[in-house]
Enzyme design. Structure first.
Site, mmCIF file in Angstrom:
data_model
loop_
_atom_site.group_PDB
_atom_site.id
_atom_site.type_symbol
_atom_site.label_atom_id
_atom_site.label_comp_id
_atom_site.label_asym_id
_atom_site.label_seq_id
_atom_site.Cartn_x
_atom_site.Cartn_y
_atom_site.Cartn_z
ATOM 1 N N TRP A 157 0.988 -1.205 -0.152
ATOM 2 C CA TRP A 157 0.021 0.013 0.024
ATOM 3 C C TRP A 157 0.777 1.178 0.219
ATOM 4 O O TRP A 157 0.573 2.193 -0.471
ATOM 5 C CB TRP A 157 -0.765 -0.079 1.199
ATOM 6 C CG TRP A 157 -1.783 1.385 1.402
ATOM 7 C CD1 TRP A 157 -2.849 1.460 0.910
ATOM 8 C CD2 TRP A 157 -1.576 2.309 2.332
ATOM 9 N NE1 TRP A 157 -3.366 2.758 1.273
ATOM 10 C CE2 TRP A 157 -2.652 3.129 2.201
ATOM 11 C CE3 TRP A 157 -0.130 2.807 3.061
ATOM 12 C CZ2 TRP A 157 -2.646 4.509 2.563
ATOM 13 C CZ3 TRP A 157 -0.340 4.120 3.651
ATOM 14 C CH2 TRP A 157 -1.252 4.781 3.508
ATOM 15 N N HIS A 158 2.107 1.245 0.632
ATOM 16 C CA HIS A 158 2.861 2.321 0.857
ATOM 17 C C HIS A 158 3.672 2.761 -0.620
ATOM 18 O O HIS A 158 3.862 3.832 -0.654
ATOM 19 C CB HIS A 158 4.023 1.969 1.713
ATOM 20 C CG HIS A 158 3.498 2.393 3.201
ATOM 21 N ND1 HIS A 158 2.926 1.370 3.820
ATOM 22 C CD2 HIS A 158 3.576 3.466 3.984
ATOM 23 C CE1 HIS A 158 2.841 1.963 4.909
ATOM 24 N NE2 HIS A 158 2.907 3.062 5.231
ATOM 25 N N GLY A 159 3.712 1.727 -1.360
ATOM 26 C CA GLY A 159 4.411 1.945 -2.630
ATOM 27 C C GLY A 159 4.394 0.901 -3.791
ATOM 28 O O GLY A 159 4.428 -0.266 -3.249
ATOM 29 N N PHE A 163 2.187 8.460 -1.461
ATOM 30 C CA PHE A 163 1.649 7.349 -1.112
ATOM 31 C C PHE A 163 -0.024 7.477 -1.304
ATOM 32 O O PHE A 163 -0.714 6.629 -1.423
ATOM 33 C CB PHE A 163 1.815 6.804 0.344
ATOM 34 C CG PHE A 163 3.375 6.582 0.424
ATOM 35 C CD1 PHE A 163 4.021 6.070 -0.218
ATOM 36 C CD2 PHE A 163 3.654 7.051 1.828
ATOM 37 C CE1 PHE A 163 5.317 5.780 -0.014
ATOM 38 C CE2 PHE A 163 4.993 6.988 2.022
ATOM 39 C CZ PHE A 163 5.914 6.209 1.204
#
Length: 465
Positions: free
Chosen positions: A320-322, A465
């Site tokens: 989810w962060h990247g 993000f």
């Protein structure tokens, strides 16, 4: 328009004046909604339509779920909304990532797929989680669908729009039923919280970037000690950058009489990885636990399944962060650490509680070092780059330039003092502005902000993000 810019302060002042002047509650919400869409359009007006589409999809889905009495129909609408949200997020954020990963395998066969020129909408990850939590809560009958106007405000309310905190519908939507009143007490409290976040961003995070960026750009040129100091500096930078943004968001909302939950609670005081995730990015960790971990079965299907679920949640949290395998590895390492601590807690600490100061110190040090080491994967652009940093940290590659950044010592003392005060207060620091001492402290902090403001402010880390 970032929080630490004069443009934002002017925009926010205009919003406060309008909200304090208008007397009709519905009109206040309309002004707040229009202002929030304008705030988002400043980043890239093209994606306003995307936000509107996501809002409409999830509003229609929520209303349809609520009106239907047939469970199969309700579930179909929920699945439709979840797939639609994840498809939008997946296309913008992960399409090129997966194509590039596939090309790495197909290249040996002389086959590759072209990459697309895709611009990542700002805040898309946060928006996706919020719209999903809304339809899921309606499906679980935890909330009733709101009007499309209130739901739109949940999504685009400008203080939290770009980088959170992630708002829960059942916390935010009831506040929209109350009148928005600009009170002096809220302005004083919210303003001080905003300044507190501004200090974190400008006086600490931006100055740490001046040391972190050059060292991480060429770790091979610096000595192991310098690299270690840069890693610690990055731990301070990302904390003060992100928690500073969250504080400014909370303070901005508080000025309007709207409460946003606290997103950080001094995470570097943690004595375990489990405690760290209760204190770090609280809105994300609670979202992952409530909407993902429990949906996977939580710990209801045995210890082995619970541990697998925990690792899966952290893997997805990392992704989810990247769109990078570095983030996946970062999530995996935290997932494994959570499982190890859980096993240790269940089989050791439950049987014999250890409360000696030496044990507590060792637990804190081990947790802090683990978090700092894993930040290497979070900060680096590739596995190769992470390996270069780790080689220096663990003396596989010695030699290089020694760089002592004096400002880091000042910041570490400042952060340590702030944590000591925070432990006592258990809330945001504030001063009494009706006294000379309070006014002196306020003007001293404002003067320090102007004096120590870097010539070029760095973007907030979590904007990507």
């Amino acid at each position: 328009m970032i929080f630490s810019s004069w443009e934002y302060l002017l925009f926010f002042a205009i919003m406060l004046i309008l909200l304090s002047t208008i007397k009709i509650h519905a009109l206040k919400k309309a002004v707040l909604l229009i202002g929030s869409y304008y705030f988002y359009s400043v980043w890239d007006y093209r994606f306003v339509l995307l936000v509107l589409v996501m809002t409409l999809i999830n509003h229609v889905s929520a209303v349809s779920i609520d009106r239907s009495t047939v469970e199969a129909v309700r579930k179909r609408w929920l699945i439709f909304s979840v797939i639609a949200n994840l498809t939008i997020l997946g296309f913008f954020k992960y399409f090129n990532f997966f194509i590039d990963s596939a090309n790495g395998l197909l290249d040996q066969f002389g086959m590759t797929f072209p990459l697309l020129s895709i611009v990542l909408p700002v805040g898309i990850s946060f928006i996706t989680f919020e719209v999903m939590s809304y339809t899921i809560d309606v499906y679980k009958r935890d909330i009733k669908p709101s009007s499309i106007w209130d739901f739109s405000l949940l999504i685009v309310f400008f203080p939290h729009l770009i980088a959170g905190p992630i708002l829960k519908p059942r916390h935010f939507l009831p506040q929209m039923a109350r009148d928005i009143v600009i009170k002096r007490s809220n302005l004083i409290e919210g303003g001080q919280i905003f300044i507190f976040g501004l200090v974190k961003k400008i006086i600490i995070a931006d100055h740490m970037a001046m040391f972190v960026d050059p060292v991480f750009a060429s770790p091979g040129e610096y000595s192991p000690l310098t690299v270690w100091l840069a890693v610690i500096a990055y731990a301070v930078q990302i904390y003060c950058d992100f928690s500073g943004y969250s504080d400014m968001a909370i303070g901005s909302a508080k000025c309007m009489g709207i409460d946003i939950p606290r997103n950080f609670n001094m995470p570097y005081l943690s004595r375990s990885v489990t405690e760290f995730w209760r204190r770090w990015h609280i809105s994300l960790s609670s979202w992952l636990r409530e909407y993902l971990y429990f949906s996977l079965g939580g710990n209801r299907k045995g210890a082995i399944r619970a541990n697998i679920n925990l690792i899966l949640v952290m893997l997805l949290g990392g992704l989810w962060h990247g769109a990078s395998w570095n983030f996946v590895l970062w999530g995996l390492l935290h997932g494994l650490a959570l499982v190890i601590h859980k096993l240790y807690f269940n089989h050791v600490l439950k049987k014999r509680e250890i409360n000696h100061w030496l044990y507590r110190t060792a637990a804190w040090a081990l947790t802090f070092v683990f978090v700092c080491v894993t930040w290497v994967f979070f900060r680096s652009q590739s596995f190769e780059h992470s390996w270069l940093v780790l080689r220096k940290m663990f003396l596989i590659d010695t030699g290089g330039l020694m760089w002592f950044y004096p400002y880091l010592g000042f910041v570490l003392v400042l952060v340590l003092a702030g944590h000591m005060v925070g432990v006592r207060l258990k809330t945001y620091p504030s001063v009494n502005l009706t006294t000379f001492g309070g006014l002196f402290i306020l003007f001293f902090v404002l003067f320090a902000l102007l004096l120590l403001m870097p010539t070029a402010s760095t973007p907030f880390i979590y904007f990507q993000f």
